[in-house]
Design an enzyme around this catalytic site. Sequence first.
Site, mmCIF file in Angstrom:
data_model
loop_
_atom_site.group_PDB
_atom_site.id
_atom_site.type_symbol
_atom_site.label_atom_id
_atom_site.label_comp_id
_atom_site.label_asym_id
_atom_site.label_seq_id
_atom_site.Cartn_x
_atom_site.Cartn_y
_atom_site.Cartn_z
ATOM 1 N N HIS A 18 -52.313 63.531 -14.599
ATOM 2 C CA HIS A 18 -52.306 62.377 -15.062
ATOM 3 C C HIS A 18 -51.667 61.903 -16.255
ATOM 4 O O HIS A 18 -51.360 63.093 -17.374
ATOM 5 C CB HIS A 18 -53.810 62.898 -16.174
ATOM 6 C CG HIS A 18 -54.563 61.449 -16.391
ATOM 7 N ND1 HIS A 18 -55.069 61.490 -17.609
ATOM 8 C CD2 HIS A 18 -54.910 59.996 -16.246
ATOM 9 C CE1 HIS A 18 -55.816 60.630 -18.337
ATOM 10 N NE2 HIS A 18 -55.327 59.692 -17.019
ATOM 11 N N HIS A 60 -49.866 53.979 -21.479
ATOM 12 C CA HIS A 60 -51.181 53.789 -21.287
ATOM 13 C C HIS A 60 -52.065 52.831 -22.096
ATOM 14 O O HIS A 60 -52.978 51.954 -21.570
ATOM 15 C CB HIS A 60 -52.190 54.856 -21.803
ATOM 16 C CG HIS A 60 -53.394 54.881 -20.898
ATOM 17 N ND1 HIS A 60 -54.361 54.617 -21.970
ATOM 18 C CD2 HIS A 60 -54.444 55.637 -20.039
ATOM 19 C CE1 HIS A 60 -55.618 54.406 -21.268
ATOM 20 N NE2 HIS A 60 -55.677 54.953 -19.864
#
Length: 249
Positions: A18, A60
């Site tokens: 991730h 992100h």
Amino acid sequence: MCLAVLEIVSRKIFVVTHRGASSHAPENTLDAFREAVRLGADFVETDLRVSRDGAIVCIHDARVDRTTNGKGFVSELTSEEIRGLDAGGWFSERYSGAKVPLLEEFLDFLVETRVGGFLELKQPGIEGEVVGRVLRWGLEDQVVILSEHWESLRRVKEIDPAITTQLDIPNPSPSSLRGALVGLANIVSIHVLMLEPQTVELAHRRGLLVDVWGVRTAEEAKSASEMGVDFITADDPAMVQSAIRGASS
């Protein structure tokens, strides 16, 4: 994705890191990506946004504040301004000076290491640029393009139907799985807290693979593997690998 491929993939649980190995190095940096490979990840995931001058960068959040020493929206900063920020010092002094990578750098990394890549489109409208670069780098068989917007995945499939796609479904249900199929997804992404055995079974019956994300403990990884998921996305690939081995022994 053809049935033969589904049968092959289903024999293994693939480990996806991730934002790179983000429990070991600052997320969405080349350091985190390289650490993911060192720890045995099958795929490295990153997030994609576009800067004010049209560059696609690996970050992100909509703002740079949390993961760099800068402030402001990614969309309001030029790629030069974003590249001038420190994206590692917040994590530890060891990574001080790390840069926010460009998409091109991430693709170069995939070519160099031959690891798989998960490319998350954090905003609609960049599908053409992302797929175009994936094809130019010859990585169409090495990447998964994912989004929470099924319209984005439909656009990806319009550009190249052979690209593997993944849809994030926050509230798993029979109707959301149907929605994934409408969006032409090959894989559905489900948070570990929402994962149920019957959902995994129904997804597989519909020809969908399942990626569970948000996995933080060995117990969660082991439980997910026992439910029959195909991918486990976590910050720590070594933990997941160990849990999977324990579950199968």
